[in-house]
Design an enzyme around this catalytic site. Structure first.
Site, PDB file in Angstrom:
ATOM      1  N   SER A 189       0.799  -1.235   0.000  1.00  0.00           N
ATOM      2  CA  SER A 189       0.000   0.000   0.000  1.00  0.00           C
ATOM      3  C   SER A 189       0.833   1.288   0.000  1.00  0.00           C
ATOM      4  O   SER A 189       0.289   2.359  -0.286  1.00  0.00           O
ATOM      5  CB  SER A 189      -0.934   0.026   1.202  1.00  0.00           C
ATOM      6  OG  SER A 189      -2.025  -0.810   0.973  1.00  0.00           O
TER       7      SER A 189
ATOM      8  N   LYS B  52       0.640   3.268  -3.061  1.00  0.00           N
ATOM      9  CA  LYS B  52      -0.576   4.039  -3.383  1.00  0.00           C
ATOM     10  C   LYS B  52      -0.331   5.554  -3.345  1.00  0.00           C
ATOM     11  O   LYS B  52      -0.986   6.316  -4.058  1.00  0.00           O
ATOM     12  CB  LYS B  52      -1.700   3.693  -2.400  1.00  0.00           C
ATOM     13  CG  LYS B  52      -2.196   2.252  -2.501  1.00  0.00           C
ATOM     14  CD  LYS B  52      -3.121   1.916  -1.343  1.00  0.00           C
ATOM     15  CE  LYS B  52      -3.642   0.498  -1.401  1.00  0.00           C
ATOM     16  NZ  LYS B  52      -4.422   0.137  -0.193  1.00  0.00           N
TER      17      LYS B  52
ATOM     18  N   TYR C  19      -2.957  -2.292 -10.439  1.00  0.00           N
ATOM     19  CA  TYR C  19      -2.966  -2.205  -8.969  1.00  0.00           C
ATOM     20  C   TYR C  19      -2.083  -3.290  -8.333  1.00  0.00           C
ATOM     21  O   TYR C  19      -1.220  -2.999  -7.499  1.00  0.00           O
ATOM     22  CB  TYR C  19      -4.415  -2.304  -8.481  1.00  0.00           C
ATOM     23  CG  TYR C  19      -4.545  -2.362  -6.982  1.00  0.00           C
ATOM     24  CD1 TYR C  19      -4.270  -1.245  -6.191  1.00  0.00           C
ATOM     25  CD2 TYR C  19      -4.919  -3.540  -6.345  1.00  0.00           C
ATOM     26  CE1 TYR C  19      -4.373  -1.308  -4.811  1.00  0.00           C
ATOM     27  CE2 TYR C  19      -5.030  -3.606  -4.963  1.00  0.00           C
ATOM     28  CZ  TYR C  19      -4.751  -2.487  -4.203  1.00  0.00           C
ATOM     29  OH  TYR C  19      -4.844  -2.551  -2.838  1.00  0.00           O
TER      30      TYR C  19
ATOM     31  N   TYR D 269      -4.201   3.818   7.926  1.00  0.00           N
ATOM     32  CA  TYR D 269      -5.561   3.261   7.938  1.00  0.00           C
ATOM     33  C   TYR D 269      -6.342   3.691   9.163  1.00  0.00           C
ATOM     34  O   TYR D 269      -6.218   4.833   9.579  1.00  0.00           O
ATOM     35  CB  TYR D 269      -5.499   1.729   7.783  1.00  0.00           C
ATOM     36  CG  TYR D 269      -4.936   1.401   6.436  1.00  0.00           C
ATOM     37  CD1 TYR D 269      -5.662   1.706   5.291  1.00  0.00           C
ATOM     38  CD2 TYR D 269      -3.675   0.878   6.290  1.00  0.00           C
ATOM     39  CE1 TYR D 269      -5.144   1.476   4.040  1.00  0.00           C
ATOM     40  CE2 TYR D 269      -3.153   0.638   5.034  1.00  0.00           C
ATOM     41  CZ  TYR D 269      -3.894   0.943   3.919  1.00  0.00           C
ATOM     42  OH  TYR D 269      -3.377   0.735   2.687  1.00  0.00           O
TER      43      TYR D 269
ATOM     44  N   VAL E 229       1.140  -3.839   3.871  1.00  0.00           N
ATOM     45  CA  VAL E 229       0.962  -5.113   4.581  1.00  0.00           C
ATOM     46  C   VAL E 229       2.198  -6.012   4.567  1.00  0.00           C
ATOM     47  O   VAL E 229       2.233  -7.002   5.293  1.00  0.00           O
ATOM     48  CB  VAL E 229      -0.237  -5.955   4.086  1.00  0.00           C
ATOM     49  CG1 VAL E 229      -1.533  -5.447   4.633  1.00  0.00           C
ATOM     50  CG2 VAL E 229      -0.261  -6.091   2.611  1.00  0.00           C
TER      51      VAL E 229
HETATM   52  O1  DON Z   1      -4.861  -4.897  -1.914  1.00  0.00           O
HETATM   53  C1  DON Z   1      -4.101  -5.543  -1.218  1.00  0.00           C
HETATM   54  O2  DON Z   1      -4.529  -6.399  -0.501  1.00  0.00           O
HETATM   55  C2  DON Z   1      -2.608  -5.275  -1.197  1.00  0.00           C
HETATM   56  N1  DON Z   1      -2.042  -5.407  -2.430  1.00  0.00           N
HETATM   57  C3  DON Z   1      -2.239  -3.951  -0.602  1.00  0.00           C
HETATM   58  C4  DON Z   1      -2.755  -3.847   0.745  1.00  0.00           C
HETATM   59  C5  DON Z   1      -1.984  -3.100   1.722  1.00  0.00           C
HETATM   60  O3  DON Z   1      -0.779  -2.995   1.776  1.00  0.00           O
HETATM   61  C6  DON Z   1      -2.849  -2.541   2.747  1.00  0.00           C
HETATM   62  N2  DON Z   1      -2.127  -2.235   3.896  1.00  0.00           N
HETATM   63  N3  DON Z   1      -1.797  -2.056   4.841  1.00  0.00           N
END
Ligand code: DON
Length: 318
Positions: free
Chosen positions: A74, A77, A202, A254, A272
């Site tokens: 993320s 992003k 994405y 978040y 994540v």
């Molecule tokens: O969409 C997802 O599940 C991951 N590619 C990115 C999520 C993410 O890193 C959210 N984070 N804390």
């Protein structure tokens, strides 16, 4: 010493405290969990913690597991938002995504149906980042993917940056929730292109491999309002960086963003895989890796380390 003078001297002198703070924060790794909803991420080292800091003079401080390679997830992003803003301008981007925190988890689609006009609340939740992926310009799918990678290479000054094919495939195969969000967005008129193509962008940007050092270079550009202070190169217009940093403060961690603002007080974005990108305005870029996550999906030891740093050096922007 006032705050700005103190920060000028921060990096050359920080090493004496940092190893102890890293060791102390590492003790928390046992209380976290490595993300496993994307099977490849479950391979992350739960005990790892590393931090790299960089200032405009090229001074660096690097402690712990700084050579760990991990996917940006993320954190990417923030930079796809910048690219989408440069490609389309503010008006088009904010016609597709909102500017407000949700208070919900990063992968929630609850409010998409509850609140009209059915656009994602902000570009840093999954639904918002998927909408942003649809705004990346290019003559073909391949061209869009190349532009995204080039932008990250420019922002990290690392020409060898690559998409991690295994993580990309793993995301693709465990993407039912993201896929359902994307179809919902398509039905709401937020996505105008083929859903699979948008998700392909994405998943690809989430799966770019980096180290803490790469994150610190990206963060330094944000700290200097879009300019790389080491090379003097202008990368992103100041206005767009202001927008991105505002989102980092309000939504970057978040539904723990409020707590993080109080405890640390710096614009930040987590992923994540355990990465955190953060910065001290006009001063320092910081990259952290700590794959053990807390219940909100943020690096448990990474957040603890930033709390110690911020408290000791009075880094909060508030
Ligand atoms: O969409 C997802 O599940 C991951 N590619 C990115 C999520 C993410 O890193 C959210 N984070 N804390």
């Amino acid at each position: 010493m006032d705050n700005s003078t103190k920060l000028q001297h921060l990096l050359p002198n920080i090493d004496s405290h940092l190893p102890q703070w890293v060791d102390d924060s590492k003790q928390l790794c046992q209380y976290g969990k490595v993300a496993s909803y994307i099977p490849e991420l479950a391979k992350g080292n739960i005990d790892a913690l590393g931090i790299h800091m960089l200032d405009a003079h090229g001074n660096e401080a690097s402690v712990g597991d700084v050579n760990t390679v991990f996917t940006m997830q993320s954190i990417s992003k923030v930079f796809t938002l910048l690219l989408a803003l440069m490609d389309n301008g503010e008006e088009i981007v904010f016609h597709k995504v909102g500017m407000e925190p949700t208070g919900d988890s990063f992968n929630s689609m609850l409010k998409l149906e509850l609140v009209q006009p059915g656009i994602p609340f902000n570009p840093l939740i999954n639904a918002g980042a998927i909408a942003i992926s649809s705004l990346i310009q290019g003559d073909s799918q391949q061209h869009k993917l190349e532009r995204v990678l080039q932008f990250f290479r420019k922002s990290t000054q690392n020409e060898s940056l690559q998409y991690n094919e295994q993580v990309y495939q793993s995301e693709l195969q465990s993407a039912d929730l993201n896929r359902s969000m994307a179809y919902f967005l398509k039905d709401n008129g937020v996505l105008e292109h083929n859903v699979d193509d948008v998700l392909d962008i994405y998943f690809h940007h989430c799966s770019i491999d980096v180290t803490c050092k790469d994150l610190s270079r990206m963060a330094l550009i944000l700290a200097y309002n879009g300019m790389n202070p080491i090379t003097g190169e202008a990368i992103v217009p100041k206005r767009y960086v202001q927008i991105a940093k505002s989102f980092m403060v309000t939504c970057g961690m978040y539904n723990a963003s409020g707590q993080f603002a109080i405890q640390v007080g710096l614009p930040a974005k987590s992923g994540v895989a355990g990465g955190i990108l953060t910065l001290v305005q006009g001063s320092i870029g910081i990259g952290i890796i700590g794959p053990a996550l807390n219940s909100k999906g943020n690096s448990i030891a990474g957040v603890a380390l930033l709390e110690k740093l911020s408290a000791h050096y009075d880094l909060s922007m508030f």
